[in-house]
Design a protein around this motif. Structure first.
Motif, PDB file in Angstrom:
ATOM      1  N   LYS A   1     -32.715  47.063 -51.490  1.00 21.63           N
ATOM      2  CA  LYS A   1     -32.083  45.619 -52.028  1.00 21.63           C
ATOM      3  C   LYS A   1     -31.534  46.034 -53.651  1.00 21.63           C
ATOM      4  N   ALA A   2     -30.271  45.808 -53.734  1.00 23.68           N
ATOM      5  CA  ALA A   2     -29.881  46.072 -55.131  1.00 23.68           C
ATOM      6  C   ALA A   2     -28.576  45.422 -55.439  1.00 23.68           C
ATOM      7  N   ASP A   3     -28.717  44.982 -56.718  1.00 23.22           N
ATOM      8  CA  ASP A   3     -27.389  44.558 -57.149  1.00 23.22           C
ATOM      9  C   ASP A   3     -26.564  45.358 -57.818  1.00 23.22           C
TER      10      ASP A   3
ATOM     11  N   ALA B   1     -19.258  48.399 -52.226  1.00 22.69           N
ATOM     12  CA  ALA B   1     -19.519  47.248 -52.373  1.00 22.69           C
ATOM     13  C   ALA B   1     -18.540  46.599 -53.356  1.00 22.69           C
ATOM     14  N   GLY B   2     -18.022  45.284 -53.176  1.00 21.98           N
ATOM     15  CA  GLY B   2     -16.767  44.933 -53.635  1.00 21.98           C
ATOM     16  C   GLY B   2     -16.867  43.299 -53.510  1.00 21.98           C
ATOM     17  N   LEU B   3     -15.989  42.872 -54.801  1.00 19.76           N
ATOM     18  CA  LEU B   3     -15.888  41.339 -54.609  1.00 19.76           C
ATOM     19  C   LEU B   3     -14.499  40.920 -54.936  1.00 19.76           C
TER      20      LEU B   3
ATOM     21  N   LYS C   1     -10.429  42.566 -41.312  1.00 16.79           N
ATOM     22  CA  LYS C   1     -11.271  41.637 -40.730  1.00 16.79           C
ATOM     23  C   LYS C   1     -12.500  41.441 -41.383  1.00 16.79           C
ATOM     24  N   THR C   2     -12.882  40.985 -42.330  1.00 14.88           N
ATOM     25  CA  THR C   2     -14.050  40.588 -42.962  1.00 14.88           C
ATOM     26  C   THR C   2     -14.234  39.439 -43.691  1.00 14.88           C
ATOM     27  N   GLN C   3     -15.614  39.050 -44.007  1.00 11.04           N
ATOM     28  CA  GLN C   3     -15.754  37.632 -44.984  1.00 11.04           C
ATOM     29  C   GLN C   3     -14.782  37.791 -45.960  1.00 11.04           C
ATOM     30  N   LEU C   4     -14.586  38.901 -46.662  1.00 13.29           N
ATOM     31  CA  LEU C   4     -13.816  38.947 -47.935  1.00 13.29           C
ATOM     32  C   LEU C   4     -12.487  38.627 -47.767  1.00 13.29           C
ATOM     33  N   ALA C   5     -11.887  39.016 -46.650  1.00 12.35           N
ATOM     34  CA  ALA C   5     -10.382  38.658 -46.489  1.00 12.35           C
ATOM     35  C   ALA C   5     -10.196  37.465 -45.536  1.00 12.35           C
ATOM     36  N   GLY C   6     -11.193  36.791 -45.219  1.00 10.89           N
ATOM     37  CA  GLY C   6     -11.046  35.459 -44.271  1.00 10.89           C
ATOM     38  C   GLY C   6     -10.091  34.574 -44.836  1.00 10.89           C
TER      39      GLY C   6
ATOM     40  N   GLY D   1     -19.474  43.721 -42.738  1.00 12.28           N
ATOM     41  CA  GLY D   1     -18.186  44.098 -43.104  1.00 12.28           C
ATOM     42  C   GLY D   1     -17.910  45.571 -42.944  1.00 12.28           C
ATOM     43  N   ILE D   2     -16.831  46.014 -44.069  1.00 16.14           N
ATOM     44  CA  ILE D   2     -16.440  47.584 -43.746  1.00 16.14           C
ATOM     45  C   ILE D   2     -17.765  48.313 -44.012  1.00 16.14           C
ATOM     46  N   GLY D   3     -18.662  47.800 -45.037  1.00 17.05           N
ATOM     47  CA  GLY D   3     -19.808  48.731 -45.489  1.00 17.05           C
ATOM     48  C   GLY D   3     -20.726  49.060 -44.309  1.00 17.05           C
ATOM     49  N   ALA D   4     -20.955  47.950 -43.414  1.00  8.14           N
ATOM     50  CA  ALA D   4     -21.926  47.971 -42.272  1.00  8.14           C
ATOM     51  C   ALA D   4     -21.371  49.063 -41.251  1.00  8.14           C
TER      52      ALA D   4
HETATM   53  N1  LIG Z   1     -11.334  43.241 -46.322  1.00  8.25           N
HETATM   54  C1  LIG Z   1     -10.565  43.558 -46.684  1.00  8.25           C
HETATM   55  O1  LIG Z   1      -9.434  43.254 -46.355  1.00  8.25           O
HETATM   56  C2  LIG Z   1     -10.286  44.850 -47.772  1.00  8.25           C
HETATM   57  C3  LIG Z   1      -9.253  45.191 -48.296  1.00  8.25           C
HETATM   58  C4  LIG Z   1      -8.966  46.299 -49.100  1.00  8.25           C
HETATM   59  C5  LIG Z   1     -10.190  46.620 -49.691  1.00  8.25           C
HETATM   60  N2  LIG Z   1     -11.447  45.884 -49.206  1.00  8.25           N
HETATM   61  C6  LIG Z   1     -12.565  46.516 -50.055  1.00  8.25           C
HETATM   62  O2  LIG Z   1     -13.753  47.129 -49.090  1.00  8.25           O
HETATM   63  C7  LIG Z   1     -14.845  46.808 -49.550  1.00  8.25           C
HETATM   64  C8  LIG Z   1     -15.940  46.070 -48.701  1.00  8.25           C
HETATM   65  O3  LIG Z   1     -15.278  44.694 -48.593  1.00  8.25           O
HETATM   66  P1  LIG Z   1     -15.448  43.825 -47.282  1.00  8.25           P
HETATM   67  O4  LIG Z   1     -14.158  43.485 -46.831  1.00  8.25           O
HETATM   68  O5  LIG Z   1     -16.328  44.603 -46.275  1.00  8.25           O
HETATM   69  O6  LIG Z   1     -16.295  42.509 -47.782  1.00  8.25           O
HETATM   70  P2  LIG Z   1     -17.418  41.739 -47.485  1.00  8.25           P
HETATM   71  O7  LIG Z   1     -17.200  41.323 -45.975  1.00  8.25           O
HETATM   72  O8  LIG Z   1     -17.447  40.445 -48.244  1.00  8.25           O
HETATM   73  O9  LIG Z   1     -18.601  42.769 -47.751  1.00  8.25           O
HETATM   74  C9  LIG Z   1     -19.158  42.871 -49.304  1.00  8.25           C
HETATM   75  C10 LIG Z   1     -20.066  43.868 -49.122  1.00  8.25           C
HETATM   76  O10 LIG Z   1     -20.426  44.120 -50.424  1.00  8.25           O
HETATM   77  C11 LIG Z   1     -21.659  43.601 -51.011  1.00  8.25           C
HETATM   78  N3  LIG Z   1     -21.789  43.097 -52.422  1.00  8.25           N
HETATM   79  C12 LIG Z   1     -20.965  42.431 -52.823  1.00  8.25           C
HETATM   80  N4  LIG Z   1     -21.418  41.938 -54.288  1.00  8.25           N
HETATM   81  C13 LIG Z   1     -22.428  43.024 -54.245  1.00  8.25           C
HETATM   82  C14 LIG Z   1     -23.107  43.317 -55.501  1.00  8.25           C
HETATM   83  N5  LIG Z   1     -23.135  42.626 -56.717  1.00  8.25           N
HETATM   84  N6  LIG Z   1     -24.378  43.989 -55.429  1.00  8.25           N
HETATM   85  C15 LIG Z   1     -24.431  44.855 -54.134  1.00  8.25           C
HETATM   86  N7  LIG Z   1     -23.636  44.577 -53.171  1.00  8.25           N
HETATM   87  C16 LIG Z   1     -22.644  43.774 -53.176  1.00  8.25           C
HETATM   88  C17 LIG Z   1     -21.984  42.338 -49.836  1.00  8.25           C
HETATM   89  O11 LIG Z   1     -23.419  42.395 -49.619  1.00  8.25           O
HETATM   90  P3  LIG Z   1     -24.275  41.178 -50.291  1.00  8.25           P
HETATM   91  O12 LIG Z   1     -23.359  40.027 -50.701  1.00  8.25           O
HETATM   92  O13 LIG Z   1     -25.280  40.645 -49.398  1.00  8.25           O
HETATM   93  O14 LIG Z   1     -24.648  41.841 -51.714  1.00  8.25           O
HETATM   94  C18 LIG Z   1     -21.265  43.130 -48.615  1.00  8.25           C
HETATM   95  O15 LIG Z   1     -22.377  43.905 -47.871  1.00  8.25           O
HETATM   96  C19 LIG Z   1     -14.779  46.080 -50.856  1.00  8.25           C
HETATM   97  O16 LIG Z   1     -14.537  46.935 -52.067  1.00  8.25           O
HETATM   98  C20 LIG Z   1     -13.228  45.391 -50.870  1.00  8.25           C
HETATM   99  O17 LIG Z   1     -12.871  45.257 -52.152  1.00  8.25           O
HETATM  100  C21 LIG Z   1     -11.620  44.823 -48.418  1.00  8.25           C
END
Ligand SMILES: NC(=O)c1ccc[n+]([C@@H]2O[C@H](COP(=O)([O-])OP(=O)(O)OC[C@H]3O[C@@H](n4cnc5c(N)ncnc54)[C@H](OP(=O)(O)O)[C@@H]3O)[C@@H](O)[C@H]2O)c1
Length: 274
Positions: free
Chosen positions: A87-89, A117-119, A216-221, A44-47
């Motif tokens: 690798k880190a939580d 990193a976010g959930l 467009k990432t898994q989080l927002a799917g 997602g965004i981090g990569a």
């Molecule tokens: N996508 C959107 O629409 C959107 C909008 C606004 C803000 N954001 C923010 O953008 C950031 C990235 O989101 P994304 O959309 O790219 O989501 P994503 O595709 O779900 O990716 C989330 C990333 O965070 C990592 N992660 C989650 N929990 C973790 C934990 N406990 N420890 C370490 N790593 C953890 C995941 O890796 P593992 O699961 O492998 O650990 C993954 O690399 C988040 O903070 C999110 O809130 C996203």
């Protein structure tokens, strides 16, 4: 004049295909030799952020819970710089202690921290959120950025400064029904950004935040599917962001191009909050 000559050589090198032209412009962007730590860098965004910072010349440490996907992202990054997968939580503070120790030991310090990193838990009204969910979301989305910022502070200060970029959300700036606990955690990230920016300016550490709309990432799917099936516009531009759109803004905030900015929260949302 020396510059046109150097430029001409670079252009010839680029034309021969030895170095791609887009790579040259990335190098000119100015994170050459800097060490960056990006959390949630496996997808997602981090990569995309990890790849963008590497393109701009940084050595990048990638943190996440799954070693294999971190290694996969590391392999997709520009060659020539160090890519360190750790690798880190982020919900586990002892993992964060170990993470920062390892990055400093192996890459020599830290210049840039991206708290990404976010959930986002499933949508539910705030009265249906239980204690476990509240705690998990707060630990990952808010406690981890605070704790990591605190850990990197002395290392950045020792190097004369640094840049921290916190990934908040438009949900941290206004309320979407069902996203209460997520929004509260992201609003906390906004205030964390302002607190650190104000307290650490004297140490040369700039702290800025971004508030993306839907990307467009898994989080927002599931949100994207919901809007698409109901033909609902996500924003006035009627557009979903790509992870790379966000990464370019983070690269700007991480580099000296934004040297006069600290404590700013930049919306990047297709006009969602207008
Ligand atoms: N996508 C959107 O629409 C959107 C909008 C606004 C803000 N954001 C923010 O953008 C950031 C990235 O989101 P994304 O959309 O790219 O989501 P994503 O595709 O779900 O990716 C989330 C990333 O965070 C990592 N992660 C989650 N929990 C973790 C934990 N406990 N420890 C370490 N790593 C953890 C995941 O890796 P593992 O699961 O492998 O650990 C993954 O690399 C988040 O903070 C999110 O809130 C996203």
């Amino acid at each position: 004049m020396v510059w046109p000559t150097v430029r001409a050589v670079l252009t010839v090198v680029a034309m021969t295909g030895i170095v791609a032209t887009d790579r040259l412009s990335s190098m000119e962007r100015g994170l050459q030799g800097k060490v960056a730590l990006v959390t949630g860098a496996s997808r997602g965004i981090g990569a995309a952020i990890a790849r963008e910072l590497a393109d701009a010349g940084a050595h990048v440490a990638l943190a996440g819970r799954d070693e294999a996907t971190l290694q996969e992202t590391a392999r997709s990054m520009a060659p020539g710089n160090h890519a360190l997968a750790v690798k880190a939580d982020v919900a586990d503070t002892s993992d964060l202690d170990r993470l920062v120790g390892k990055v400093v030991a192996e890459l020599g310090g830290i210049d840039v921290l991206v708290n990404n990193a976010g959930l986002m838990p499933p949508a539910r009204q705030i009265y249906n959120v239980d204690l476990d969910e509240w705690q998990t979301v707060m630990n990952i989305n808010l406690r981890a950025p605070w704790y990591l910022s605190k850990l990197v502070h002395p290392h950045m200060k020792a190097r004369g400064g640094g840049a921290i970029v916190n990934v908040s959300s438009t949900s941290g700036l206004h309320h979407d029904i069902g996203l209460g606990v997520y929004g509260i955690s992201k609003a906390g990230v906004v205030m964390l950004t302002e607190v650190c920016a104000k307290e650490w300016a004297r140490d040369g550490i700039r702290v800025n935040g971004i508030a993306p709309g839907i990307v467009k990432t898994q989080l927002a799917g599931s949100i994207i599917d919901y809007l698409k099936t109901r033909n609902i516009k996500p924003n006035p531009m009627n557009m979903f962001g790509e992870p790379e759109d966000i990464a370019k803004l983070v690269r700007f905030l991480a580099s000296d191009e934004s040297r006069y900015m600290t404590g700013s929260i930049i919306r990047i949302d297709g006009g969602e909050l207008l």
